[in-house]
Design a protein around this motif. Structure first.
Motif, PDB file in Angstrom:
ATOM      1  N   ALA A 163       1.804  -8.538   5.839  1.00 26.61           N
ATOM      2  CA  ALA A 163       1.314  -7.474   5.535  1.00 26.61           C
ATOM      3  C   ALA A 163      -0.001  -6.980   6.014  1.00 26.61           C
ATOM      4  O   ALA A 163      -0.443  -8.117   5.729  1.00 26.61           O
ATOM      5  CB  ALA A 163       1.250  -7.307   3.557  1.00 26.61           C
ATOM      6  N   ALA A 164      -0.606  -6.014   6.569  1.00 37.72           N
ATOM      7  CA  ALA A 164      -1.449  -5.883   6.908  1.00 37.72           C
ATOM      8  C   ALA A 164      -2.433  -3.616   6.646  1.00 37.72           C
ATOM      9  O   ALA A 164      -0.908  -3.550   7.172  1.00 37.72           O
ATOM     10  CB  ALA A 164      -1.055  -5.323   8.771  1.00 37.72           C
ATOM     11  N   VAL A 165      -3.211  -4.218   5.689  1.00 37.34           N
ATOM     12  CA  VAL A 165      -3.127  -2.958   5.545  1.00 37.34           C
ATOM     13  C   VAL A 165      -4.302  -2.424   6.959  1.00 37.34           C
ATOM     14  O   VAL A 165      -4.944  -3.135   7.066  1.00 37.34           O
ATOM     15  CB  VAL A 165      -4.420  -2.902   4.375  1.00 37.34           C
ATOM     16  CG1 VAL A 165      -5.377  -2.573   4.216  1.00 37.34           C
ATOM     17  CG2 VAL A 165      -4.479  -4.092   3.563  1.00 37.34           C
ATOM     18  N   LEU A 166      -4.369  -0.627   7.077  1.00 37.99           N
ATOM     19  CA  LEU A 166      -4.604  -0.678   8.324  1.00 37.99           C
ATOM     20  C   LEU A 166      -6.029   0.287   7.977  1.00 37.99           C
ATOM     21  O   LEU A 166      -6.242   0.923   7.317  1.00 37.99           O
ATOM     22  CB  LEU A 166      -3.180  -0.306   9.142  1.00 37.99           C
ATOM     23  CG  LEU A 166      -2.185  -0.149  10.032  1.00 37.99           C
ATOM     24  CD1 LEU A 166      -1.405   0.271  10.113  1.00 37.99           C
ATOM     25  CD2 LEU A 166      -2.566  -2.181   9.841  1.00 37.99           C
ATOM     26  N   ALA A 167      -6.801   0.770   9.111  1.00 38.75           N
ATOM     27  CA  ALA A 167      -8.277   1.450   8.639  1.00 38.75           C
ATOM     28  C   ALA A 167      -7.756   2.704   8.380  1.00 38.75           C
ATOM     29  O   ALA A 167      -8.408   3.869   7.615  1.00 38.75           O
ATOM     30  CB  ALA A 167      -8.706   1.648  10.315  1.00 38.75           C
ATOM     31  N   ASP A 168      -6.652   3.697   8.298  1.00 43.62           N
ATOM     32  CA  ASP A 168      -6.059   4.781   7.886  1.00 43.62           C
ATOM     33  C   ASP A 168      -5.780   4.771   6.342  1.00 43.62           C
ATOM     34  O   ASP A 168      -5.120   5.978   6.144  1.00 43.62           O
ATOM     35  CB  ASP A 168      -5.011   4.996   8.768  1.00 43.62           C
ATOM     36  CG  ASP A 168      -3.160   5.014   9.150  1.00 43.62           C
ATOM     37  OD1 ASP A 168      -3.631   3.878   8.505  1.00 43.62           O
ATOM     38  OD2 ASP A 168      -2.684   4.596   9.586  1.00 43.62           O
ATOM     39  N   GLN A 228       6.464   0.943   6.775  1.00 44.93           N
ATOM     40  CA  GLN A 228       5.113   1.503   5.783  1.00 44.93           C
ATOM     41  C   GLN A 228       4.898   2.092   4.957  1.00 44.93           C
ATOM     42  O   GLN A 228       4.949   3.435   4.887  1.00 44.93           O
ATOM     43  CB  GLN A 228       4.308   2.470   7.542  1.00 44.93           C
ATOM     44  CG  GLN A 228       2.623   3.033   7.635  1.00 44.93           C
ATOM     45  CD  GLN A 228       2.170   2.518   9.302  1.00 44.93           C
ATOM     46  OE1 GLN A 228       3.125   2.550   9.847  1.00 44.93           O
ATOM     47  NE2 GLN A 228       1.511   3.202   9.145  1.00 44.93           N
ATOM     48  N   THR A 229       3.429   1.857   3.870  1.00 49.24           N
ATOM     49  CA  THR A 229       3.668   2.319   3.069  1.00 49.24           C
ATOM     50  C   THR A 229       1.509   3.255   2.813  1.00 49.24           C
ATOM     51  O   THR A 229       0.789   2.502   3.154  1.00 49.24           O
ATOM     52  CB  THR A 229       3.594   1.687   1.733  1.00 49.24           C
ATOM     53  OG1 THR A 229       4.750   0.729   1.386  1.00 49.24           O
ATOM     54  CG2 THR A 229       3.486   2.495   0.013  1.00 49.24           C
ATOM     55  N   SER A 230       2.152   4.192   2.417  1.00 47.49           N
ATOM     56  CA  SER A 230       0.429   4.985   2.621  1.00 47.49           C
ATOM     57  C   SER A 230      -0.097   5.267   1.466  1.00 47.49           C
ATOM     58  O   SER A 230       0.567   5.564   0.617  1.00 47.49           O
ATOM     59  CB  SER A 230       0.882   7.092   2.643  1.00 47.49           C
ATOM     60  OG  SER A 230       1.294   6.357   4.098  1.00 47.49           O
ATOM     61  N   PHE A 231      -1.403   5.046   1.803  1.00 46.35           N
ATOM     62  CA  PHE A 231      -2.493   5.245   0.364  1.00 46.35           C
ATOM     63  C   PHE A 231      -3.527   6.226   1.073  1.00 46.35           C
ATOM     64  O   PHE A 231      -4.026   6.266   2.321  1.00 46.35           O
ATOM     65  CB  PHE A 231      -2.930   3.964  -0.166  1.00 46.35           C
ATOM     66  CG  PHE A 231      -1.659   2.953  -0.367  1.00 46.35           C
ATOM     67  CD1 PHE A 231      -0.873   3.082  -2.607  1.00 46.35           C
ATOM     68  CD2 PHE A 231      -0.904   1.408   0.231  1.00 46.35           C
ATOM     69  CE1 PHE A 231      -0.780   2.398  -2.625  1.00 46.35           C
ATOM     70  CE2 PHE A 231      -0.312   1.307  -0.481  1.00 46.35           C
ATOM     71  CZ  PHE A 231       0.722   1.224  -1.797  1.00 46.35           C
ATOM     72  N   GLU A 232      -4.785   6.109   0.098  1.00 43.48           N
ATOM     73  CA  GLU A 232      -5.855   7.112   1.283  1.00 43.48           C
ATOM     74  C   GLU A 232      -6.090   5.972   1.431  1.00 43.48           C
ATOM     75  O   GLU A 232      -6.647   4.855   0.741  1.00 43.48           O
ATOM     76  CB  GLU A 232      -6.463   7.813  -0.487  1.00 43.48           C
ATOM     77  CG  GLU A 232      -5.903   8.831  -1.111  1.00 43.48           C
ATOM     78  CD  GLU A 232      -5.629  10.200  -0.093  1.00 43.48           C
ATOM     79  OE1 GLU A 232      -6.753  10.417   0.871  1.00 43.48           O
ATOM     80  OE2 GLU A 232      -5.162  10.281   0.054  1.00 43.48           O
ATOM     81  N   PRO A 233      -6.819   7.073   2.361  1.00 45.27           N
ATOM     82  CA  PRO A 233      -8.485   5.131   2.626  1.00 45.27           C
ATOM     83  C   PRO A 233      -9.189   4.699   2.118  1.00 45.27           C
ATOM     84  O   PRO A 233      -9.574   5.404   1.218  1.00 45.27           O
ATOM     85  CB  PRO A 233      -9.106   6.339   3.634  1.00 45.27           C
ATOM     86  CG  PRO A 233      -8.161   7.386   4.540  1.00 45.27           C
ATOM     87  CD  PRO A 233      -7.572   7.764   3.318  1.00 45.27           C
ATOM     88  N   GLY A 234      -8.900   3.414   1.889  1.00 41.63           N
ATOM     89  CA  GLY A 234      -9.580   2.322   1.271  1.00 41.63           C
ATOM     90  C   GLY A 234      -9.773   1.972  -0.157  1.00 41.63           C
ATOM     91  O   GLY A 234     -10.259   0.962  -0.435  1.00 41.63           O
ATOM     92  N   PHE A 235      -8.151   2.625  -0.663  1.00 38.41           N
ATOM     93  CA  PHE A 235      -7.626   2.299  -1.682  1.00 38.41           C
ATOM     94  C   PHE A 235      -6.554   0.946  -2.033  1.00 38.41           C
ATOM     95  O   PHE A 235      -7.087   0.239  -2.984  1.00 38.41           O
ATOM     96  CB  PHE A 235      -6.562   3.418  -2.128  1.00 38.41           C
ATOM     97  CG  PHE A 235      -5.935   3.556  -3.224  1.00 38.41           C
ATOM     98  CD1 PHE A 235      -6.936   3.416  -4.112  1.00 38.41           C
ATOM     99  CD2 PHE A 235      -5.014   2.751  -3.456  1.00 38.41           C
ATOM    100  CE1 PHE A 235      -5.867   3.058  -5.871  1.00 38.41           C
ATOM    101  CE2 PHE A 235      -4.109   2.960  -4.821  1.00 38.41           C
ATOM    102  CZ  PHE A 235      -4.890   2.630  -5.854  1.00 38.41           C
ATOM    103  N   ALA A 236      -6.050   0.949  -0.418  1.00 39.27           N
ATOM    104  CA  ALA A 236      -5.211  -0.669  -0.745  1.00 39.27           C
ATOM    105  C   ALA A 236      -6.692  -1.452  -0.363  1.00 39.27           C
ATOM    106  O   ALA A 236      -7.521  -1.262   1.340  1.00 39.27           O
ATOM    107  CB  ALA A 236      -4.113  -0.376   0.182  1.00 39.27           C
ATOM    108  N   GLN A 237      -6.965  -2.952  -0.811  1.00 37.06           N
ATOM    109  CA  GLN A 237      -7.572  -3.551  -0.494  1.00 37.06           C
ATOM    110  C   GLN A 237      -6.957  -4.973   0.709  1.00 37.06           C
ATOM    111  O   GLN A 237      -7.718  -5.487   1.229  1.00 37.06           O
ATOM    112  CB  GLN A 237      -8.289  -4.191  -1.634  1.00 37.06           C
ATOM    113  CG  GLN A 237      -9.257  -3.099  -2.270  1.00 37.06           C
ATOM    114  CD  GLN A 237     -10.406  -2.354  -1.886  1.00 37.06           C
ATOM    115  OE1 GLN A 237     -11.131  -3.186  -1.179  1.00 37.06           O
ATOM    116  NE2 GLN A 237     -10.179  -0.901  -1.844  1.00 37.06           N
ATOM    117  N   SER A 238      -6.029  -5.371   0.345  1.00 40.71           N
ATOM    118  CA  SER A 238      -5.552  -6.336   0.983  1.00 40.71           C
ATOM    119  C   SER A 238      -3.849  -6.183   0.127  1.00 40.71           C
ATOM    120  O   SER A 238      -3.176  -5.906  -0.557  1.00 40.71           O
ATOM    121  CB  SER A 238      -5.377  -7.960   1.341  1.00 40.71           C
ATOM    122  OG  SER A 238      -5.294  -8.045  -0.876  1.00 40.71           O
TER     123      SER A 238
END
Length: 309
Positions: free
Chosen positions: A179-184, A199-209
């Motif tokens: 699993a990779a958290v991306l900058a977007d 790919q699962t979308s979140f607001e930038p900065g919400f997912a940490q790991s």
């Protein structure tokens, strides 16, 4: 999408399990990073001023060996070893040094070979690390440079490499893949053989790991955890500032303040396992829990972890 919400009361103090099979010992200096894969613990400590070492402690054989050491010149914004990982004798570690521009280097070593630098990047000291060393799993050592994700096998060969849609900010190997958290803000799921699963979308900065494990895609967020499986999202709330420290067999380790806590996802049972120094280091693996507090390095076997919750 159906959503199932779970609120866990996390501040109740429950006595921890007996530490009969746990081991603690003093190391040469303050520990800055720790990792675990199988029975192998990797850690970095500052054994004398401005000199740091990477070590491997196999709790099955009780052997503890130095893998490498780095002595840095004085730098205005510091230097050291930011992350370590080891699996089946192969080690990866990330060093940094610099002032306004910080230089990052990723190193590897296996067996009796010499340490080898396999990536180098310079970046603004206030920006994110340009190289990400992921959480290892048994047989898999992942890292990322920018958008490129690479997984090494213990013999040093590449299991695979793949380009993510955006820069990688966090990365892990686990039982069901990567699993990779991306900058977007999105989380990329990758199968064991490099197939992109989604790919699962979140607001930038919400997912940490995040980890891809038997319960599903488990995402550390600014609020706690989200567990995504089959269109259902289950949420577990943690106190502000908590840190996700790993998942195995339905048990989550996390840190909040000085507390190293364990949570069983199925029952919601939540216990205080250890009280340690602020910003302690810890990681939960399949065979047990590694933790470090100041100059003390500890290991709790899986039987201790499981029986606590």
């Amino acid at each position: 999408m159906k959503r199932l919400f779970m609120l866990v009361t996390v501040l109740a103090v429950v006595p921890a399990a007996s530490a009969a099979t746990s081991r603690e010992r003093a190391v040469a200096g303050p520990v800055s990073a720790v990792g675990i894969a199988g029975t192998e613990l990797s850690y970095a400590d500052e054994y004398r001023r401005d000199c740091h070492e990477v070590r491997r402690w196999d709790v099955a054989t009780r052997g503890d060996v130095r893998i490498a050491s780095h002595c840095f010149v004085s730098a205005s914004t510091g230097s050291g070893i930011a992350a370590v990982a080891v699996s089946e004798g192969r080690a990866l570690w990330l060093t940094y040094i610099g002032g306004n521009i910080r230089e990052w280097s990723l190193w590897t070593k296996g067996g009796n070979a010499r340490a080898k630098r396999i990536a180098f990047q310079a970046a603004d000291v206030d920006g994110p690390a340009p190289i990400v060393l992921g959480r290892a799993w048994e047989g898999s050592l992942p890292y990322a440079v920018g958008r490129r994700i690479v997984v090494l096998a213990p013999d040093g060969s590449r299991t695979f490499s793949v380009d993510a849609p955006d820069r990688v900010v966090a990365l892990s190997a686990h039982s069901r893949g990567f699993a990779a958290v991306l900058a977007d803000g999105s989380v990329l799921r990758i199968g064991p053989t490099a197939r992109i699963l989604g790919q699962t979308s979140f607001e930038p900065g919400f997912a940490q790991s995040a980890v891809l494990a038997a319960p599903g895609l488990v995402v550390e967020t600014v609020d706690g955890l989200e567990i995504h499986r089959g269109g259902v999202v289950r949420r577990v709330r943690f106190p502000a500032g908590s840190r996700f420290l790993g998942l195995s067999e339905g048990v989550v380790a996390y840190g909040t303040g000085r507390q190293l806590r364990l949570l069983r996802l199925g029952s919601g049972k939540n216990v205080l396992f250890r009280t340690l120094a602020p910003r302690f280091e810890a990681q939960l693996g399949r065979r047990g829990l590694a933790y470090a507090s100041g100059r003390t390095l500890g290991f709790a076997a899986w039987v201790n972890v499981s029986s606590a919750v």
